[in-house]
Design a protein around this motif. Sequence first.
Motif, PDB file in Angstrom:
ATOM      1  N   THR A 158      41.161  37.858  39.698  1.00 25.99           N
ATOM      2  CA  THR A 158      42.242  38.633  40.298  1.00 25.99           C
ATOM      3  C   THR A 158      42.237  38.535  41.822  1.00 25.99           C
ATOM      4  O   THR A 158      41.194  38.645  42.462  1.00 25.99           O
ATOM      5  N   HIS A 159      43.427  38.374  42.404  1.00 21.73           N
ATOM      6  CA  HIS A 159      43.554  38.348  43.866  1.00 21.73           C
ATOM      7  C   HIS A 159      43.322  39.756  44.414  1.00 21.73           C
ATOM      8  O   HIS A 159      43.661  40.751  43.765  1.00 21.73           O
ATOM      9  N   ILE A 160      42.760  39.851  45.587  1.00 20.66           N
ATOM     10  CA  ILE A 160      42.450  41.164  46.161  1.00 20.66           C
ATOM     11  C   ILE A 160      43.698  42.015  46.377  1.00 20.66           C
ATOM     12  O   ILE A 160      43.615  43.243  46.399  1.00 20.66           O
ATOM     13  N   ASN A 161      44.864  41.391  46.526  1.00 27.10           N
ATOM     14  CA  ASN A 161      46.088  42.168  46.745  1.00 27.10           C
ATOM     15  C   ASN A 161      46.482  42.982  45.514  1.00 27.10           C
ATOM     16  O   ASN A 161      47.210  43.967  45.632  1.00 27.10           O
ATOM     17  N   ARG A 162      46.021  42.575  44.341  1.00 28.26           N
ATOM     18  CA  ARG A 162      46.234  43.379  43.136  1.00 28.26           C
ATOM     19  C   ARG A 162      45.167  44.461  43.032  1.00 28.26           C
ATOM     20  O   ARG A 162      45.433  45.571  42.589  1.00 28.26           O
ATOM     21  N   ILE A 163      43.958  44.111  43.410  1.00 32.98           N
ATOM     22  CA  ILE A 163      42.850  45.064  43.315  1.00 32.98           C
ATOM     23  C   ILE A 163      43.053  46.207  44.306  1.00 32.98           C
ATOM     24  O   ILE A 163      42.943  47.387  43.958  1.00 32.98           O
ATOM     25  N   CYS A 164      43.347  45.853  45.531  1.00 39.33           N
ATOM     26  CA  CYS A 164      43.553  46.839  46.606  1.00 39.33           C
ATOM     27  C   CYS A 164      44.664  46.319  47.519  1.00 39.33           C
ATOM     28  O   CYS A 164      44.381  45.573  48.467  1.00 39.33           O
TER      29      CYS A 164
END
Length: 253
Positions: A158-164
């Motif tokens: 998962t890309h960090i933009n989805r995580i946070c």
Amino acid sequence: MDHKSLPNSDELVSTLKRTNLPTIVIEGKDDVFIYRWIKQQLSTSPVSILTCGGRNTLFKIYDRRSEFSDKNVVFVADQDSYIFEGVNQDRNDIIFTSGYCIENDIYSGSGIRSFLDTEDCNGYELLKNIVCAWFAFEVETYLDKKQNGLDAPLQVGTHINRICPPGHSSICPTYSHEINYTNPKPEIFTMILENYGIKLRGKQLFQMLSRFMSKKDRFSQFSDKNLIEIALKQGGNPYINLLAESIDSKLNF
């Protein structure tokens, strides 16, 4: 390249049977530019690089290496989940990265972290803690499934933009709900956080840096790929040097 057009393991084995060049077999095409740079550090020349289109295909070819045992072939792969559970003994002749993946070796052996502006350091540390907590949750989930006999992959792409997402100060509630997120065990979180350069997936390391180093008000902006290339070509990286030395040693065995 469309995945449908990627050669299968039979075709790749056939290629290795026919080659007269020393060959480095790697996982995917995204890493080719890295290994082309590493290839320049080798004493052996010329050397061919063969991409497999994935880790599982590389393992399938490795398991058939007796079919081209007269060829000079070296296999190189990311540790991935092996960094948490150990390398399978039947694959111990593969050269593995020191960290979770090749980007970890690039990051950890470079000074790229120092490129951050001072005013961004607190924001970066907060983001790092959030991403490490998510990653620890996924590692814990994976190890629990393995212990219960379930053969499921470690889900950390998962890309960090989805995580946070940018502007958030915690894991995204929507994403948290999607994955049934719970706080990881403290010992797993601490293990990841204290060794994040080696154990947190390398692509997320560079995504985190890029979030702060691609801001519009910076003098210059850097994408994650820009940062990977800069970190790689800084030179003097002990992890990359070790990888090159290991490849060179096997090619000249």
